[in-house]
Motif scaffolding. Sequence first.
Motif, mmCIF file in Angstrom:
data_model
loop_
_atom_site.group_PDB
_atom_site.id
_atom_site.type_symbol
_atom_site.label_atom_id
_atom_site.label_comp_id
_atom_site.label_asym_id
_atom_site.label_seq_id
_atom_site.Cartn_x
_atom_site.Cartn_y
_atom_site.Cartn_z
ATOM 1 N N ASP A 183 0.839 -1.203 0.000
ATOM 2 C CA ASP A 183 0.000 0.000 0.000
ATOM 3 C C ASP A 183 0.873 1.252 0.000
ATOM 4 N N LEU A 184 1.866 1.298 0.881
ATOM 5 C CA LEU A 184 2.755 2.451 0.927
ATOM 6 C C LEU A 184 3.601 2.537 -0.338
ATOM 7 N N ALA A 185 4.055 1.398 -0.851
ATOM 8 C CA ALA A 185 4.867 1.392 -2.064
ATOM 9 C C ALA A 185 4.102 1.988 -3.247
ATOM 10 N N LEU A 186 2.846 1.604 -3.410
ATOM 11 C CA LEU A 186 2.041 2.129 -4.512
ATOM 12 C C LEU A 186 1.824 3.628 -4.362
ATOM 13 N N ARG A 187 1.594 4.087 -3.146
ATOM 14 C CA ARG A 187 1.392 5.520 -2.920
ATOM 15 C C ARG A 187 2.670 6.308 -3.179
ATOM 16 N N ARG A 234 -7.683 1.605 -2.332
ATOM 17 C CA ARG A 234 -7.049 2.826 -1.827
ATOM 18 C C ARG A 234 -6.107 3.476 -2.829
ATOM 19 N N THR A 235 -5.373 2.665 -3.580
ATOM 20 C CA THR A 235 -4.201 3.210 -4.273
ATOM 21 C C THR A 235 -4.339 3.326 -5.779
ATOM 22 N N LEU A 236 -5.309 2.656 -6.398
ATOM 23 C CA LEU A 236 -5.431 2.684 -7.855
ATOM 24 C C LEU A 236 -6.400 3.772 -8.303
ATOM 25 N N THR A 237 -6.111 4.399 -9.443
ATOM 26 C CA THR A 237 -7.057 5.352 -10.016
ATOM 27 C C THR A 237 -8.311 4.597 -10.466
ATOM 28 N N TRP A 238 -9.413 5.337 -10.642
ATOM 29 C CA TRP A 238 -10.664 4.670 -11.036
ATOM 30 C C TRP A 238 -10.521 3.887 -12.342
ATOM 31 N N PRO A 239 -9.913 4.459 -13.401
ATOM 32 C CA PRO A 239 -9.801 3.657 -14.639
ATOM 33 C C PRO A 239 -9.028 2.360 -14.439
ATOM 34 N N ARG A 284 -11.585 6.421 0.701
ATOM 35 C CA ARG A 284 -11.749 7.797 1.183
ATOM 36 C C ARG A 284 -10.626 8.219 2.120
ATOM 37 N N GLN A 285 -9.954 7.258 2.733
ATOM 38 C CA GLN A 285 -8.927 7.586 3.715
ATOM 39 C C GLN A 285 -7.571 7.899 3.088
ATOM 40 N N TRP A 286 -7.450 7.762 1.770
ATOM 41 C CA TRP A 286 -6.246 8.235 1.089
ATOM 42 C C TRP A 286 -6.654 9.216 0.013
ATOM 43 N N THR A 287 -6.182 10.459 0.124
ATOM 44 C CA THR A 287 -6.581 11.514 -0.804
ATOM 45 C C THR A 287 -5.409 11.992 -1.663
ATOM 46 N N GLY A 288 -4.255 11.332 -1.548
ATOM 47 C CA GLY A 288 -3.105 11.720 -2.350
ATOM 48 C C GLY A 288 -3.144 11.109 -3.738
ATOM 49 N N LYS A 289 -2.017 11.184 -4.442
ATOM 50 C CA LYS A 289 -1.938 10.666 -5.806
ATOM 51 C C LYS A 289 -2.110 9.151 -5.814
ATOM 52 N N ARG A 290 -2.770 8.666 -6.876
ATOM 53 C CA ARG A 290 -3.015 7.229 -7.007
ATOM 54 C C ARG A 290 -2.293 6.667 -8.232
ATOM 55 N N PHE A 291 -2.155 5.372 -8.229
ATOM 56 C CA PHE A 291 -1.412 4.627 -9.241
ATOM 57 C C PHE A 291 -2.340 4.344 -10.412
#
Length: 305
Positions: A183-187, A234-239, A284-291
């Motif tokens: 999770d942290l690696a992807l973020r 948490r970490t992937l963009t919607w597409p 919702r608990q991660w609002t930063g950039k996603r993979f």
Amino acid sequence: MTAVELTVVTVLYRSAGMLAETLPTWVRSAEGLPVRFVFADNWPEDGCAEIIAGCLDHDRYRYLPDSSNPGFAAGCNRAVAATTTSHVLLLNPDVWLPDGALARICATVAEDPGTPVAVGLAMHGGEYVGIDLNPVSLFIDRSATTARAPLGPSGGAAVFPTDLYRRFGGFYEHLFAWGEDADLALRLYASGTPTRPLDLMLPHAGGHSVDGDDRLQGFRAFLLARNRLLVAARTLTWPLLLVALPVLALAHVALAARRVRQGLLRPFLRGVGHGLRQGPAARRQWTGKRFGFATLLSYLTVRRA
């Protein structure tokens, strides 16, 4: 070359027997180096405190017991919060440090202090450095022979600049264990933060905290099934998530067959159910950039230095 001060951060759980073997190697490896130690003990009744006191001077370490067992992720975060050095080395208690290992780790960090380092581990007959992506299980241990750079460090042997770890919120504590490092690696990777590999290949026993306990094996199967879905949410963009979910669904069917053979189908299915229910809240608990797709293409094509 920048001087590096390092704190070895270790989370303990039913670890006394293993720590009695590994900690003396850590002490020898740290001789003459500005290395400190913080131990977050999630099972303090098994005697780790006495083992630590017998190996280290009292002013060189901190011992943080918590009998409630908040999990590996929370233990790491609590230990890192107690450090005062520029860098932390997350190190599992079932990893041995050969003489000179910490000196080499410190030298590697000093070459590029702002970048995390994935330290190699030799376990179960293979050699691994950090985390890799996988279409079936989403994340796996990265083979040392893989040409591309690691996605991020494995929690078993990982160096982070302390400020960077804190800035990203550390590990997502709800995951408890297994997958928090991915999770942290992807973020981190989505934010543009690469990871350097260090092919040191530390001997690693692996799985000491659950060996021989059927209940804990079931808990591990539950967490792995749940956490794959939560990490993706948490970490992937919607597409990318919309493409990944059908793939993960098919993969979980195959994984279910394996769990049947292992006698772990029930906790596995519970984990899938919990992952599906908890996914929206986790996102919702991660609002930063996603993979996303662009990040994935970069990851697949950039070769290790």
